[in-house]
Structure formats: C-alpha cells, structure tokens
Design a protein around this motif. Structure first.
Motif, PDB file in Angstrom:
ATOM      1  N   HIS A 111       0.823  -1.227   0.000  1.00 49.51           N
ATOM      2  CA  HIS A 111       0.000   0.000   0.000  1.00 49.51           C
ATOM      3  C   HIS A 111       0.858   1.279   0.000  1.00 49.51           C
ATOM      4  O   HIS A 111       0.530   2.249  -0.702  1.00 49.51           O
ATOM      5  N   HIS A 115       1.101   4.357  -2.731  1.00 47.84           N
ATOM      6  CA  HIS A 115       0.899   5.797  -2.491  1.00 47.84           C
ATOM      7  C   HIS A 115       1.986   6.602  -3.235  1.00 47.84           C
ATOM      8  O   HIS A 115       1.699   7.608  -3.874  1.00 47.84           O
ATOM      9  N   SER A 136      -0.315  10.206   5.591  1.00 50.07           N
ATOM     10  CA  SER A 136      -1.676   9.671   5.650  1.00 50.07           C
ATOM     11  C   SER A 136      -2.092   9.532   7.107  1.00 50.07           C
ATOM     12  O   SER A 136      -1.392   9.996   8.015  1.00 50.07           O
ATOM     13  N   ASP A 303      -6.997   6.928   0.061  1.00 49.90           N
ATOM     14  CA  ASP A 303      -6.889   5.523  -0.329  1.00 49.90           C
ATOM     15  C   ASP A 303      -7.745   5.224  -1.561  1.00 49.90           C
ATOM     16  O   ASP A 303      -8.914   5.604  -1.620  1.00 49.90           O
TER      17      ASP A 303
END
Ligand code: KG4
Ligand code: ZN
Length: 334
Positions: A111, A115, A136, A303
């Motif tokens: 993940h 990003h 984040s 996201d």
C-alpha cells in the motif's frame, strides 16, 4: 497487446476497485464506509463486513466504467500490506479467486509503495530519482524512489502519523472524526501566528508528533481554566496555528532530505496532501528551493485502487507475480 489490470484496495475503510490499461487508469471507484462515523474511528470488524458488501458492486462499477469484462483482464492485483488484517483478507481472497477462475496472474501490492507511485498516474510525471513525502492517517514517510519498483524509506515518524496529529488535535478541540479536513477548513480564516507550538527536535529525517499532541492538550486545559469559551472564541486561530506547525515540521524535514540527497523532483502523496496549507507551503517551498513539485489529483491521494493498479502495472512488466498461497499481512516491509 495492451495490458489490462483489475486492482482492489481494501486495507482500511474504503472499498476500492480500478482498471488500468497500459499504465492509464480507466476507472477508479471508491466506496466509502459511513458506518464508522458514529464510533469516532474505524471499527475493524465493521470494516471487514462492509468490504464484503461493497466489493462486488465496486468491482462491477470499475469494469463497466472502463468498458471492460472480467474475461479480458490480464492480471488481478490487490493490496497485500499494511492494513487491518480482516479488511485486507477480503480484497486478497477476492483477487485470488478471480486469478484462479480466469487463470491469470495475481499481483500483490504494498500500500505505501502504491501511495508513492500514485505520482505516476497523471500525464505530468516526475523523473527518477524523486523524493516523496507520504502523509496519511497511518503513515508519515520520506521515500527515495530510484526506479518504478526500487525505493527506500529514508525518514519516518517515530510515533503518530501526520494525519493522526491532525485528527487527535481536532478531537482535543471537540471536533468529530476525522478532524483533519475540519482543521483545514477553520484554519483558512485564522491567524497561524497567534499561538506558538514548538517544533520537536528529532535527529535525521525522522518525525515525531506525540509531543505536539501533549503540548496542545495542556495549552487547551490551561486556557479553558481561565476562560471556558476559549476554544469557541479562538477556534480559527487555534486551527491555523496547529496546521502551520504540522506543515512546518513536515516541510523542514523534506527540505533536509532534498539537501542531503541533492534531489529536486519532489512529490506529495497520501490523504493529508489534501490539506490546503500543506499544498500551498509545499508549492512555495518548491519555488524557493528550485524543486519540480508534483501532487497527484485528489482522488489518487486518499486511499484508492488506481494507485494499486499503476503499481501492479509496473510489477506486471517486471514479471513480479504472486503465488495463490500468499497471505495478506497487517505489517510488512516492502
Ligand atoms: O491516506 P488516507 O486517506 O488514509 C490512510 O491511509 O490513512 O489519509 C487519511 C488522513 C486522515 O487522518 C485525515 O484526517 C487526513 O488524511 N486528511 C486531512 C485532510 N484531508 C484528509 N488532514 C488535514 N487536512 C485535510 N484537508
Ligand atoms: Zn493509505
């Protein structure tokens, strides 16, 4: 032959699906989960159940928007780590099942790597090497990206993430979760120099936000002791002052990273890059320092599965496929 990838993101409380064809995002569907609002934060078990409900309609919409069919997909990608384990499991099982049924490769994506690579979605992309400040709700990292799949974390938070600093400050001010966007909103009409919060002295390129949270707690308690309506009377100035401090903590470290590495292609990523103060100061700092600056469009900052799809595309080109026996992981280094 063009390469068409279906990607699924389910690491937290957004169920997302996207289609990428030869590095271009054809659809980017995000189904938000509103159930958590009344609990003041994400409830993991409820997130997993909502993913189960949302995943089929989400994938269907991604396919129809992109004018694609499952039978024409060349690979199925999913977020493997990090995230809430129950939430990750839903996306992983879904992608694995499709890979098995259609006999097409499976691609596991990290993940945080995704990003960073969200900066490669727009037409105007950074050249390698570039630095990315990923901010984040769960992470704060400065990443040195040397090539599509070659990157390393050169600085990160030792405690809270930048998004948590915003959300926890907002909670202390009595604002609902997630409070980051509300601090941004109120800060726009406030004086950022009205209240001073000191900058933590942390070695190297790492960050710390827990001291700021404690400082804000005592600042509020002391002022409320003298005036019970202190927050209501000063909300805009308090928000502007908190936001300014979080932004200067982030940008001072980013400047240091750029000086140390000599890199001038500098990117932002993650949900906090929606913050208007951070965006403005990032652009101003970029002009002062002679950087080329990049911020992905908003839909690719929070996201989303578009960023999983673009990362999966480069993994596909590199032949980096996963076995069906792969498991998701709540925490994993990339
Ligand atoms: O990347 P993201 O959508 O999810 C995670 O992977 O965590 O980031 C969510 C975080 C939350 O902490 C939220 O408060 C923060 O991003 N955020 C903002 C703004 N919009 C979202 N923080 C400050 N200002 C904003 N405008
Ligand atoms: Zn994220």
């Amino acid at each position: 032959m063009p390469v068409c990838i279906l990607a699924i993101e389910s690491s937290c409380d957004e169920t997302a699906a996207a289609i990428c064809k030869d590095g271009r995002i054809l659809s980017n569907v995000i189904v938000n989960q509103t159930i958590h609002e009344k609990y003041g934060g994400v409830v993991p078990e409820l997130a997993s159940r909502a993913h189960l409900q949302n995943i089929v309609p989400g994938v269907d919409e991604a396919l129809s928007t992109a004018n694609c069919q499952l039978s024409t997909i060349d690979a199925f990608a999913f977020t493997q780590s990090p995230g809430l384990i129950g939430a990750l499991l839903v996306g992983a099982q879904f992608a694995k099942s499709l890979s098995l049924v259609f006999n097409k490769p499976l691609i596991a994506v990290h993940h945080m790597q995704a990003h960073v690579l969200s900066n490669l979605i727009p037409e105007n992309k950074p050249d390698f090497p570039f630095l990315c400040l990923t901010v984040s709700g769960g992470h704060t990292q400065i990443v040195l990206c040397e090539d599509y799949l070659k990157m390393k974390v050169i600085g990160q938070t030792l405690d809270d993430a930048a998004g948590e600093a915003f959300d926890k400050s907002a909670k202390l001010l009595g604002l609902p979760y997630p409070g980051g966007p509300l601090i941004d909103k109120y800060a726009q009409h406030g004086d950022p120099d009205k209240f001073k919060f000191s900058e933590p002295q942390i070695d190297g390129l790492n960050f710390s936000f827990s001291g700021l949270k404690t400082a804000i707690l005592y600042f509020i308690l002391e002022n409320k002791n003298q005036n019970v309506s202190f927050i209501e009377e000063n909300l805009h100035d308090i928000c502007a002052s908190i936001q300014q401090r979080i932004v200067t903590i982030l940008l001072n470290k980013l400047k240091k990273a750029a000086e140390q590495t000599g890199i001038k292609n500098i990117c932002l990523a993650g949900g906090v890059s929606a913050n208007s103060g951070l965006r403005r100061c990032f652009e101003e700092t970029g002009k002062q320092m002679g950087w080329k600056t990049f911020i992905p469009p908003f839909e690719y900052c929070t996201d989303n599965a578009g960023m999983i799809a673009i990362t999966a595309y480069y993994k596909y080109l590199a032949g980096d496929f996963a076995e069906l026996s792969i498991s998701p992981s709540a925490r994993a280094e990339w």
